[in-house]
Motif scaffolding. Structure first.
Motif, mmCIF file in Angstrom:
data_model
loop_
_atom_site.group_PDB
_atom_site.id
_atom_site.type_symbol
_atom_site.label_atom_id
_atom_site.label_comp_id
_atom_site.label_asym_id
_atom_site.label_seq_id
_atom_site.Cartn_x
_atom_site.Cartn_y
_atom_site.Cartn_z
ATOM 1 N N TYR A 66 5.967 -2.275 6.701
ATOM 2 C CA TYR A 66 5.896 -1.769 5.338
ATOM 3 C C TYR A 66 4.643 -2.326 4.672
ATOM 4 C CZ TYR A 66 7.128 -1.861 0.313
ATOM 5 O OH TYR A 66 7.123 -1.749 -1.042
ATOM 6 N N MET A 67 3.920 -1.463 3.967
ATOM 7 C CA MET A 67 2.748 -1.924 3.233
ATOM 8 C C MET A 67 2.879 -1.558 1.763
ATOM 9 S SD MET A 67 -1.336 -1.128 3.731
ATOM 10 C CE MET A 67 -1.280 0.538 3.061
ATOM 11 N N ASN A 68 2.520 -2.490 0.907
ATOM 12 C CA ASN A 68 2.541 -2.289 -0.538
ATOM 13 C C ASN A 68 1.140 -2.563 -1.063
ATOM 14 O OD1 ASN A 68 2.774 -3.116 -3.404
ATOM 15 N ND2 ASN A 68 4.960 -2.816 -3.063
ATOM 16 N N LEU A 69 0.589 -1.622 -1.835
ATOM 17 C CA LEU A 69 -0.752 -1.784 -2.398
ATOM 18 C C LEU A 69 -0.698 -1.550 -3.898
ATOM 19 C CD1 LEU A 69 -3.870 -2.067 -1.986
ATOM 20 C CD2 LEU A 69 -3.928 0.426 -1.751
ATOM 21 N N ASP A 70 -1.142 -2.537 -4.671
ATOM 22 C CA ASP A 70 -1.225 -2.415 -6.125
ATOM 23 C C ASP A 70 -2.654 -2.736 -6.546
ATOM 24 O OD1 ASP A 70 1.510 -1.905 -7.414
ATOM 25 O OD2 ASP A 70 1.959 -3.500 -5.972
ATOM 26 N N LEU A 71 -3.293 -1.770 -7.243
ATOM 27 C CA LEU A 71 -4.672 -1.942 -7.677
ATOM 28 C C LEU A 71 -4.799 -1.666 -9.167
ATOM 29 C CD1 LEU A 71 -6.672 -0.101 -4.842
ATOM 30 C CD2 LEU A 71 -6.162 -2.550 -5.039
ATOM 31 N N GLU A 72 -5.675 -2.412 -9.808
ATOM 32 C CA GLU A 72 -6.084 -2.151 -11.186
ATOM 33 C C GLU A 72 -7.589 -1.914 -11.184
ATOM 34 O OE1 GLU A 72 -4.854 -5.262 -13.776
ATOM 35 O OE2 GLU A 72 -2.707 -4.862 -13.489
ATOM 36 N N PHE A 73 -8.050 -1.067 -12.114
ATOM 37 C CA PHE A 73 -9.456 -0.673 -12.161
ATOM 38 C C PHE A 73 -10.068 -1.063 -13.500
ATOM 39 C CE2 PHE A 73 -7.431 1.813 -9.002
ATOM 40 C CZ PHE A 73 -8.382 2.071 -8.028
ATOM 41 N N ALA A 74 -11.224 -1.737 -13.432
ATOM 42 C CA ALA A 74 -11.956 -2.108 -14.643
ATOM 43 C C ALA A 74 -13.386 -2.449 -14.255
ATOM 44 C CB ALA A 74 -11.298 -3.310 -15.336
ATOM 45 N N ASN A 75 -14.313 -2.055 -15.113
ATOM 46 C CA ASN A 75 -15.723 -2.419 -14.934
ATOM 47 C C ASN A 75 -16.273 -2.033 -13.567
ATOM 48 O OD1 ASN A 75 -15.715 -3.694 -17.535
ATOM 49 N ND2 ASN A 75 -14.729 -5.476 -16.584
ATOM 50 N N ASN A 99 -3.897 -6.489 -4.522
ATOM 51 C CA ASN A 99 -3.468 -7.031 -3.232
ATOM 52 C C ASN A 99 -2.848 -5.942 -2.372
ATOM 53 O OD1 ASN A 99 -3.900 -10.044 -3.262
ATOM 54 N ND2 ASN A 99 -2.710 -9.796 -5.155
ATOM 55 N N ARG A 100 -3.141 -6.017 -1.091
ATOM 56 C CA ARG A 100 -2.454 -5.225 -0.078
ATOM 57 C C ARG A 100 -1.523 -6.175 0.662
ATOM 58 N NH1 ARG A 100 -6.532 -3.373 1.999
ATOM 59 N NH2 ARG A 100 -6.494 -1.187 1.311
ATOM 60 N N VAL A 101 -0.219 -5.878 0.612
ATOM 61 C CA VAL A 101 0.783 -6.752 1.234
ATOM 62 C C VAL A 101 1.413 -6.000 2.400
ATOM 63 C CG1 VAL A 101 2.880 -8.101 0.892
ATOM 64 C CG2 VAL A 101 1.228 -7.857 -0.988
ATOM 65 N N ILE A 102 1.329 -6.572 3.597
ATOM 66 C CA ILE A 102 1.888 -5.970 4.801
ATOM 67 C C ILE A 102 3.065 -6.824 5.261
ATOM 68 C CG2 ILE A 102 1.440 -5.241 7.165
ATOM 69 C CD1 ILE A 102 -1.537 -5.070 6.362
ATOM 70 N N LEU A 103 4.233 -6.205 5.300
ATOM 71 C CA LEU A 103 5.449 -6.916 5.690
ATOM 72 C C LEU A 103 5.899 -6.417 7.056
ATOM 73 C CD1 LEU A 103 5.705 -6.071 2.388
ATOM 74 C CD2 LEU A 103 7.512 -7.773 2.607
ATOM 75 N N ARG A 104 5.990 -7.334 8.006
ATOM 76 C CA ARG A 104 6.515 -7.052 9.331
ATOM 77 C C ARG A 104 7.780 -7.876 9.525
ATOM 78 N NH1 ARG A 104 1.146 -8.590 9.846
ATOM 79 N NH2 ARG A 104 -0.354 -6.871 10.116
ATOM 80 N N LEU A 105 8.506 -7.582 10.578
ATOM 81 C CA LEU A 105 9.743 -8.326 10.802
ATOM 82 C C LEU A 105 9.470 -9.812 10.981
ATOM 83 C CD1 LEU A 105 11.674 -5.955 13.229
ATOM 84 C CD2 LEU A 105 12.058 -6.307 10.779
ATOM 85 N N ILE A 115 -0.969 -11.025 3.289
ATOM 86 C CA ILE A 115 -1.495 -10.630 1.981
ATOM 87 C C ILE A 115 -3.009 -10.535 2.079
ATOM 88 C CG2 ILE A 115 -1.696 -11.231 -0.456
ATOM 89 C CD1 ILE A 115 0.920 -12.750 -0.209
ATOM 90 N N GLN A 116 -3.529 -9.344 1.758
ATOM 91 C CA GLN A 116 -4.973 -9.099 1.810
ATOM 92 C C GLN A 116 -5.486 -8.829 0.398
ATOM 93 O OE1 GLN A 116 -5.356 -5.726 4.415
ATOM 94 N NE2 GLN A 116 -4.863 -6.888 6.262
ATOM 95 N N PRO A 117 -6.274 -9.738 -0.181
ATOM 96 C CA PRO A 117 -6.851 -9.469 -1.502
ATOM 97 C C PRO A 117 -7.809 -8.287 -1.440
ATOM 98 C CG PRO A 117 -6.993 -11.800 -0.939
ATOM 99 C CD PRO A 117 -6.611 -11.084 0.314
ATOM 100 N N VAL A 118 -7.833 -7.493 -2.511
ATOM 101 C CA VAL A 118 -8.734 -6.346 -2.617
ATOM 102 C C VAL A 118 -9.650 -6.556 -3.812
ATOM 103 C CG1 VAL A 118 -8.905 -3.855 -2.994
ATOM 104 C CG2 VAL A 118 -7.021 -4.786 -1.614
ATOM 105 N N ASP A 119 -10.937 -6.420 -3.584
ATOM 106 C CA ASP A 119 -11.929 -6.452 -4.654
ATOM 107 C C ASP A 119 -13.042 -5.503 -4.228
ATOM 108 O OD1 ASP A 119 -13.662 -6.932 -6.713
ATOM 109 O OD2 ASP A 119 -13.773 -9.096 -6.424
#
Length: 254
Positions: A115-124, A130-136, A141-145
């Motif tokens: 399962y992967m969860n990605l939450d992004l906010e946009f500014a400037n 963060n992209r969060v990958i959940l395995r058994l 956790i992969q930071p996104v910038d």
């Protein structure tokens, strides 16, 4: 993460499913009002949705539900896609400004036991989150910038934009898109051609075919002619995959 990457192409065939900012230059209000995103948003009805059955090798294999809701302060764009043969389920929700500038993205992508969860906010001019990958056996956790080029639009807009374009052959729009699942950027062009009369499980339709070229994969989108236009077919170029209109009784809702 490799397990997800192997299936990005197919999962994103249904989308409509990524977003980026339409950045304004100083004194650029007039430009924003005439941008591709602003014109598309202005031409859409207040809300709409299309539900298409997903077919692999001619066999039914899931669905795509893509829609939008216009508000006073912006646009909600959403997608729900399921492909049982590969144990894929994807859900996206985007909050956008009135001219389709990014505000936030929430993406969930399931495949098998991962399962992967990605939450992004946009500014400037940047997307952060963060992209969060959940395995058994673990959680990653992969930071996104990410820098977002000026004028970039969400990839799913390409599937909705034909509803707002003219029917005359050669009518064309071009823009830069961003797909968050694969962190992909592309310069795409949408061009209108006669689509002819096509057959779907929902019946036969006289259509305009809009070629989307420049992304991976490319797509052909078939839209009905006249008033109350509908997307009734999407072809995935290079794959034996189609999305076709199905009878109203199948479309359901939440």
């Amino acid at each position: 993460m490799q397990k997800f990457q192997r299936h990005i192409g197919r999962a994103w065939s249904a989308l409509a499913i990524g977003f980026a900012a339409l950045m304004l230059a100083p004194g650029g209000a007039a430009l924003a009002q005439d941008s591709v995103g602003a014109r598309t948003a202005a031409a859409l009805p207040d809300r709409g949705e299309f539900f298409l059955g997903l077919f692999n090798d001619g066999e039914r294999d899931g669905f795509m539900r893509l829609g939008w809701i216009k508000r006073d302060d912006g646009v909600i764009l959403y997608d729900r896609t399921m492909m049982p043969s590969t144990e894929v389920y994807e859900t996206l929700a985007f909050n956008l400004a009135p001219d389709l500038q990014f505000e936030t993205i929430h993406l969930e992508f399931h495949r098998g036991t991962s399962y992967m969860n990605l939450d992004l906010e946009f500014a400037n001019g940047r997307a952060t989150g963060n992209r969060v990958i959940l395995r058994l056996e673990d959680v990653e956790i992969q930071p996104v910038d990410e820098a977002i080029p000026e004028g970039t639009l969400p990839r799913p807009v390409a599937f909705i934009m034909p509803l707002t374009m003219g029917e005359e052959e050669g009518t064309q729009e071009s823009f830069h898109w961003y797909g968050p699942l694969g962190n992909a950027f592309a310069d795409v062009t949408i061009t209108a051609y006669p689509g002819g009369r096509i057959r779907t499980p929902a019946g036969r339709f006289d259509t305009v075919r809009y070629e989307i070229r420049g992304g991976t994969p490319d797509n052909d989108v078939y839209v009905t002619r006249g008033e109350d236009r509908r997307v009734v077919r999407i072809d995935v170029i290079g794959q034996d995959m189609q999305f076709l209109a199905v009878p109203q009784a199948e479309t359901g809702g939440e």
